[in-house]
Design a protein around this motif. Structure first.
Motif, short mmCIF file in Angstrom:
data_model
loop_
_atom_site.label_atom_id
_atom_site.label_comp_id
_atom_site.label_asym_id
_atom_site.label_seq_id
_atom_site.Cartn_x
_atom_site.Cartn_y
_atom_site.Cartn_z
N SER A 1 1.13 -1.18 -0.27
CA SER A 1 -0.19 0.21 -0.21
C SER A 1 0.92 1.42 0.11
O SER A 1 2.37 0.86 0.33
N GLU A 2 0.09 2.52 -0.06
CA GLU A 2 0.78 3.07 0.02
C GLU A 2 0.89 3.61 1.61
O GLU A 2 0.13 3.21 2.60
N PRO A 3 2.12 4.59 1.89
CA PRO A 3 2.42 4.61 3.24
C PRO A 3 1.06 5.63 4.25
O PRO A 3 0.18 6.67 3.98
N ALA A 4 0.22 4.88 5.67
CA ALA A 4 -0.97 5.47 6.74
C ALA A 4 -0.32 6.45 6.92
O ALA A 4 0.83 6.05 7.95
N ALA B 1 -10.17 -5.74 4.76
CA ALA B 1 -9.54 -5.98 3.67
C ALA B 1 -10.58 -7.36 2.63
O ALA B 1 -10.15 -7.00 2.14
N LEU B 2 -9.74 -8.32 3.51
CA LEU B 2 -9.62 -10.31 3.28
C LEU B 2 -10.92 -9.72 3.30
O LEU B 2 -11.75 -10.85 2.13
N GLN C 1 -2.97 -6.61 -4.86
CA GLN C 1 -3.48 -5.34 -4.86
C GLN C 1 -4.61 -4.91 -4.64
O GLN C 1 -5.01 -4.09 -4.47
N ASN C 2 -5.27 -5.58 -5.08
CA ASN C 2 -7.09 -5.89 -4.68
C ASN C 2 -6.96 -6.21 -2.77
O ASN C 2 -8.32 -5.56 -3.01
N ASP D 1 -5.01 -2.17 -1.48
CA ASP D 1 -5.95 -1.31 -1.57
C ASP D 1 -7.29 -1.04 -0.73
O ASP D 1 -7.64 0.23 -0.97
N ARG D 2 -7.86 -2.21 -0.64
CA ARG D 2 -9.04 -2.10 -0.05
C ARG D 2 -8.66 -1.27 2.83
O ARG D 2 -9.54 -1.11 2.83
N PHE D 3 -7.09 -2.13 2.79
CA PHE D 3 -6.22 -1.22 3.77
C PHE D 3 -7.32 -0.19 4.00
O PHE D 3 -7.56 0.23 4.99
#
Length: 523
Positions: A256-259, A286-287, A449-450, A453-455
């Protein structure tokens, strides 16, 4: 004269777990700002990494067991490689390269580690590291990486002094052997002598003290251990989903991108949950979202993840070898309400904190390292049948670090999955940010990635509820059910014209919550 040094039982277990479908190597990625100086990187590794003898030793396996042997023909150029990415040399190509490296075994005739330096089209560099788990666990390797890096770009190249663990990093211990004998012995025979052989670390873990007359009630401890042994032995398999199956040799990697770590800390604090609880809940969400999107039924679904628990003493962070156990955590994928899911995970984590699972799984690893290979194979099959994924939460440096003068912008790390487990979940915090990563088997999940991206969306749901709901109402997930459908569509849907004032207030509150998290991190 060649010196042969015996590999500890626990590290031997990791050495023998290698399978073509699941290689026992820790895979890490560093992304730098700008180009890294390759010549300086080589000098840094030669001066700092090679102070640890393990990185100059070959692990050998024969009928007599496993040994570390110095590589008389060691050449750092065999371990530091330069690789080219196919055009357009972006994130997608880097992820594909990391997946290929995760599927490629390390050369057993050489010290089992390798770094690959790659250049990205945006002008940045990346370093892909592979280190066999027999050398060290993730916590130890984070300590090693810290010795390779500096607090500023212009730090002297030889600024690091050899550490005690660098001079004597054998990591050999028969603690696994001793503890396994203890677990199998009649419970009435548990004595102070057996406990003392385990060392001070186990005394700390069990809450024991060495002062005369102050050792905890052995009967209570023994009974608790017996209960944990029975629980592990009778552990039922978790839900059958597309995440389980027979793995192949092709892997997939995504991150992911950093949060913002400050926001995650503040959100968890207001909800009465730890950072770990919050992150685990986001992973579960996410899962769940991925399974729903694939058309799977998720009612009453439970996904069990094995979570490593650090068993090192505070002054033992950089000693190589493996010093961790595992606890089994069921993620309640079947719970749709994010608050209810979060609180369920909080309760389960609290129950695990009082268990002896980590201690016993460490002992189990030591026992399998002593046992014949077919015994280890059976143990792996049993554990894999009960588990869907391995999940790690690794604390990295909370200030920017520099390697060979280049600033590290992002870091990711994945630990291996044993047996037939086909998913590795990674959460790593660095420089005030958190990054979520996923390593999957292609036969089970071809598009990680699917999931990744939900995280961020799952965290946004929690954060949005915190921003828009009264704190006393958040204690009851059912009380916010009416708002949940709107928040599940994300902040954009929640910020409809009729709720514009709420959205403006939430925007202001989000800045405030970030400051709360920053103050919490500083303290």
């Amino acid at each position: 004269m060649t010196v042969r040094e015996r590999v500890s039982h626990v590290d031997t277990a990791w050495l023998r777990m290698d399978r073509p479908e699941n290689l026992m190597q820790i895979v890490g990625v560093m992304i730098f700002v700008g180009r890294i100086d390759a010549a300086r990187l080589k000098r840094t590794l030669a001066k700092r990494l090679l102070r640890y003898r393990r990185f100059r030793q070959i692990a050998t396996l024969d009928a007599d067991g496993a040994c570390w042997v110095d590589d008389a023909d060691f050449d750092i150029d065999r371990h530091l490689r330069h690789s080219l990415l196919p055009a357009p040399s972006g994130k997608h190509e880097l992820q594909k390269f990391v997946a290929e490296m995760a599927s490629e075994p390390l050369n057993p005739a050489r010290p089992r580690w390798e770094f690959n330096l790659v250049e990205l089209a945006d002008g940045n560099s990346a370093l892909v590291a592979r280190i066999h788990h027999a050398i060290a666990d993730g916590i130890a390797l984070i300590g090693v990486m810290n010795t390779l890096t500096d607090e500023r770009s212009d730090a002297p190249e030889d600024d690091r002094q050899p550490t005690q663990s660098g001079a004597n990093d054998s990591g050999d211990s028969d603690a696994g052997n001793v503890l396994w004998r203890w677990a199998l012995a009649p419970l009435t025979d548990v004595t102070q002598g057996v406990l003392s052989v385990g060392g001070q670390l186990w005394g700390q873990y069990l809450g024991l003290r060495k002062q005369p007359g102050a050792i905890a009630d052995y009967a209570r401890v023994a009974a608790a251990i017996a209960e944990e042994i029975g629980r592990l032995a009778l552990l039922p398999g978790d839900s059958q989903t597309r995440f389980k199956g027979q793995p192949g040799t092709v892997k997939r990697v995504a991150w992911s991108e950093p949060a913002s770590l400050a926001e995650i800390k503040a959100c968890g604090k207001l909800l009465g949950c730890s950072v770990n609880d919050t992150l685990l809940s986001c992973v579960a969400g996410a899962l769940r979202g991925y399974l729903v999107a694939k058309g799977e039924r998720v009612e009453n679904t439970e996904i069990r993840v094995m979570v490593p628990v650090n068993l090192r003493a505070p002054d033992d962070a950089e000693t190589l070898g493996n010093r961790f156990g595992l606890v089994a955590l069921e993620l309640p994928i079947g719970i749709a309400n994010p608050l209810a899911r979060l609180y369920a995970i909080r309760a389960r984590m609290a129950a695990l904190k009082g268990s002896y699972q980590a201690l016993l799984t460490f002992a189990l690893l030591g026992a399998t390292g002593m046992a014949p290979s077919f015994v280890e194979e059976q143990v792996l099959k049993v554990l894999a049948s009960k588990t869907t994924a391995v999940m790690t939460n690794v604390p990295g440096a909370q200030q920017a670090r520099y390697l060979a003068g280049a600033r590290i912008d992002q870091q990711m790390v994945w630990v291996p999955q044993a047996g037939d487990i086909g998913m590795g979940v990674s959460v790593l915090s660095y420089d005030g940010r958190v990054q979520f990563g996923l390593l999957t088997d292609k036969t089970m999940v071809d598009d990680p990635q699917n999931i990744v991206d939900r995280f961020a969306d799952e965290f946004e749901k929690l954060l949005w509820l915190v921003l828009l709901q009264p704190v006393d109402r958040l204690a009851d997930p059912n009380a916010v059910a009416e708002d949940l459908a709107r928040s599940a569509r994300g902040p954009r849907a929640a910020a409809s014209p009729q709720s514009a004032s709420s959205a403006r207030a939430a925007s202001t509150s989000r800045r405030s919550i970030a400051s709360i998290g920053t103050k919490s991190a500083a303290s």
